[in-house]
Design a protein around this motif. Structure first.
Motif, PDB file in Angstrom:
ATOM      1  N   LYS A 442      67.701  46.668  36.102  1.00 18.86           N
ATOM      2  CA  LYS A 442      66.636  46.736  35.107  1.00 18.86           C
ATOM      3  C   LYS A 442      66.911  47.828  34.089  1.00 18.86           C
ATOM      4  O   LYS A 442      66.613  47.672  32.896  1.00 18.86           O
ATOM      5  CB  LYS A 442      65.296  46.993  35.804  1.00 18.86           C
ATOM      6  CG  LYS A 442      64.088  46.863  34.891  1.00 18.86           C
ATOM      7  CD  LYS A 442      62.803  46.909  35.691  1.00 18.86           C
ATOM      8  CE  LYS A 442      61.601  46.644  34.786  1.00 18.86           C
ATOM      9  NZ  LYS A 442      60.335  46.611  35.575  1.00 18.86           N
ATOM     10  N   LYS A 443      67.519  48.914  34.548  1.00 15.92           N
ATOM     11  CA  LYS A 443      67.834  50.028  33.651  1.00 15.92           C
ATOM     12  C   LYS A 443      69.213  49.886  33.013  1.00 15.92           C
ATOM     13  O   LYS A 443      69.461  50.401  31.922  1.00 15.92           O
ATOM     14  CB  LYS A 443      67.777  51.350  34.428  1.00 15.92           C
ATOM     15  CG  LYS A 443      66.393  51.718  34.923  1.00 15.92           C
ATOM     16  CD  LYS A 443      66.418  53.039  35.663  1.00 15.92           C
ATOM     17  CE  LYS A 443      65.032  53.426  36.146  1.00 15.92           C
ATOM     18  NZ  LYS A 443      65.048  54.723  36.898  1.00 15.92           N
ATOM     19  N   ARG A 445      71.373  46.957  31.923  1.00 19.73           N
ATOM     20  CA  ARG A 445      71.410  45.510  31.696  1.00 19.73           C
ATOM     21  C   ARG A 445      72.846  44.984  31.692  1.00 19.73           C
ATOM     22  O   ARG A 445      73.725  45.532  31.024  1.00 19.73           O
ATOM     23  CB  ARG A 445      70.734  45.172  30.372  1.00 19.73           C
ATOM     24  CG  ARG A 445      69.234  45.379  30.416  1.00 19.73           C
ATOM     25  CD  ARG A 445      68.669  45.478  29.010  1.00 19.73           C
ATOM     26  NE  ARG A 445      68.837  44.250  28.252  1.00 19.73           N
ATOM     27  CZ  ARG A 445      67.963  43.255  28.235  1.00 19.73           C
ATOM     28  NH1 ARG A 445      66.852  43.346  28.956  1.00 19.73           N
ATOM     29  NH2 ARG A 445      68.161  42.181  27.509  1.00 19.73           N
ATOM     30  N   GLU A 467      66.451  40.213  36.915  1.00 21.81           N
ATOM     31  CA  GLU A 467      66.982  41.285  36.078  1.00 21.81           C
ATOM     32  C   GLU A 467      68.298  40.907  35.419  1.00 21.81           C
ATOM     33  O   GLU A 467      68.961  41.726  34.791  1.00 21.81           O
ATOM     34  CB  GLU A 467      67.182  42.563  36.899  1.00 21.81           C
ATOM     35  CG  GLU A 467      65.960  43.001  37.686  1.00 21.81           C
ATOM     36  CD  GLU A 467      64.727  43.192  36.796  1.00 21.81           C
ATOM     37  OE1 GLU A 467      64.901  43.532  35.598  1.00 21.81           O
ATOM     38  OE2 GLU A 467      63.595  43.015  37.285  1.00 21.81           O
TER      39      GLU A 467
END
Length: 468
Positions: A442-443, A445, A467
């Protein structure tokens, strides 16, 4: 239940009649006038019979009244439970000595009572280390071109799922396809005693559930319990002639009625995938002078054997080859099995329902030959491998490190230990859980990759999908 008319005594085999005591006879009469059987109060439907099963971490007897409140016609409870004391006041509560045994006996009787046209219902039983569910779904799709088919729903293939699957059979059913799973010695023997298959099919035998089986030989012996039953009852097997060990297993049991199939055996050519459609494609001979191209929605050449099994079953039961090919071509995989998903940023190969050394090797081999520039793997631990676990996880890590892969993500304790022994710290990242992997993605990509996502069910690798 679907058909409410009484059954003729002639529709039940004599050994079943001897087996049925008055309690089971009464239970079966109630079942025939119900809407089916269920073991889960969360999905109970009005008119169903609720079986209060008991396990190490749950006791269905505690939910019997909840099932009745939700509309269950009857609650089958343990005679030693507190709920059984209410039977004298509520005729919907039926105490039995063992609820699981009652469920199995009910399924066994029902399997033999549903006789289309006065003949014994045909049941195909299948098991194997890999590909059981996909093969079952493909067989069902092919046979439905000609017959009314009842098949195991999803992967309800254990000692609870098999009886529930058999109880889905109706008088309209012409063929039943029953999937059987195993994690301990004797499991298949127990399941065939309930399903009583006329035909058997073992997809393959590999290193799965070694913790329960103890060794590969234990896996082979247990899967072979299907062949044991077929030999004892004079049935037939569909045999993948490309696998010598299956030939040996059939020969050891002197099985005479063999229906052969196989990718090499049938002269099938596997066609190369393309970047746009990386699905299994096959050139299949249909006569001495003609072949046809079969394009599937399955990812991975390892599914070719599953396809050929379905086509062999269809051919044996008289399904026209054109109809069988159409059925396989239209089949869409689901539930994280050999699925291809294209997101806005990546192409995902999702095979995260289960994992063992054989299926992991096949998935990685398929990724290696898939035409794509940027490849990545997200692999979760292979569970229940017992003493072989460390060596098998090391093997996977070494395989990945030798592949043309840009990114490698591993999840779980076993892969963590393997990475410390033989991993490449520059390319391999490790996470203790799939939740932590999802949080990382999620952080950070990931874009422009073809990603293989695979792991044992307990690792829940599908959590990474949103994600990507």
């Amino acid at each position: 239940m679907r058909q409410t008319e009484g059954k003729a005594d002639s529709e039940v085999r004599e050994d079943d009649i001897h087996m049925m005591n008055n309690d089971i006879k009464h239970l079966y009469e109630l079942f025939l006038h119900s809407e089916g059987a269920n073991t889960d109060t969360r999905t109970i439907r009005p008119g169903e019979m609720f079986f209060a099963l008991k396990g190490e971490n749950f006791d269905g007897n505690e939910y019997a009244m909840k099932a009745l409140e939700a509309g269950a016609a009857y609650a089958i409870v343990s005679s030693d439970s507190e709920t059984s004391a209410l039977a004298s006041e509520d005729s919907r509560i039926i105490p039995v000595e063992n609820t699981l045994t009652a469920l199995k006996n009910l399924a066994r009787i029902h399997r033999n009572s549903m006789a289309p046209g006065g003949k014994r219902l045909t049941v195909i039983g299948l098991t194997g280390t890999n590909g059981k569910t996909t093969t079952k779904e493909l067989i069902k799709a092919v046979l439905e071109k000609k017959f009314n088919v009842t098949a195991t729903q999803g992967n309800l293939n254990n000692e609870i799922g098999v009886p529930l699957s058999l109880l889905q059979i109706t008088r309209a059913t012409q063929i039943a396809v029953i999937e059987m799973g195993a994690s301990h010695p004797g499991d298949i023997k127990s399941l065939v005693s309930v399903s009583m298959p006329d035909y058997g099919l073992i997809t393959n035998v590999g290193k799965g559930h070694l913790l329960g089986f103890g060794s590969y030989d234990g896996v082979r012996k247990t899967k072979g319990e299907l062949y044991d039953y077929i030999h004892e009852t004079g049935g037939s097997i569909f045999l993948n002639e490309d696998l010598p060990y299956l030939q040996e297993m059939a020969s050891e049991r002197n099985i005479e009625k063999i229906i052969p199939y196989g990718v090499a055996y049938d002269g099938v050519k596997l066609l190369p995938p393309s970047p746009d459609t990386p699905f299994l494609k096959m050139d299949i001979p249909v006569s001495c002078s003609r072949s046809c191209t079969l394009e599937t929605h399955l990812v991975g050449n390892y599914n070719a054997a599953n396809v050929m099994a379905a086509l062999a079953v269809g051919r044996y039961f008289g399904v026209p080859v054109e109809d069988a090919v159409d059925a396989v071509s239209c089949y869409m995989p689901s539930n994280n099995r050999s699925q291809l998903m294209k997101t806005e940023r990546n192409t995902l190969i999702i095979d995260a329902y289960n994992a063992n050394p054989v299926s992991m090797e096949a998935a990685l081999s398929n990724l290696e030959v898939t035409p794509a520039e940027n490849k990545a793997v997200m692999l979760g631990d292979m569970l229940e491998l017992g003493p072989d676990s460390a060596a098998e996880h090391d093997k996977v890590v070494r395989t990945v490190c030798g592949m043309h892969i840009k990114e490698a993500f591993f999840v779980g304790r076993e892969f963590g230990a393997a990475l410390s022994r033989c991993g490449d710290p520059e390319r391999c990242r490790h996470f203790n859980s799939s939740d932590l992997l999802a949080a990382y993605l999620k952080k950070n990509r990931l874009s422009g990759h073809t990603v293989l996502i695979k792991g044992s069910r307990g690792i829940r690798m599908e959590k990474a999908v949103p994600e990507l």
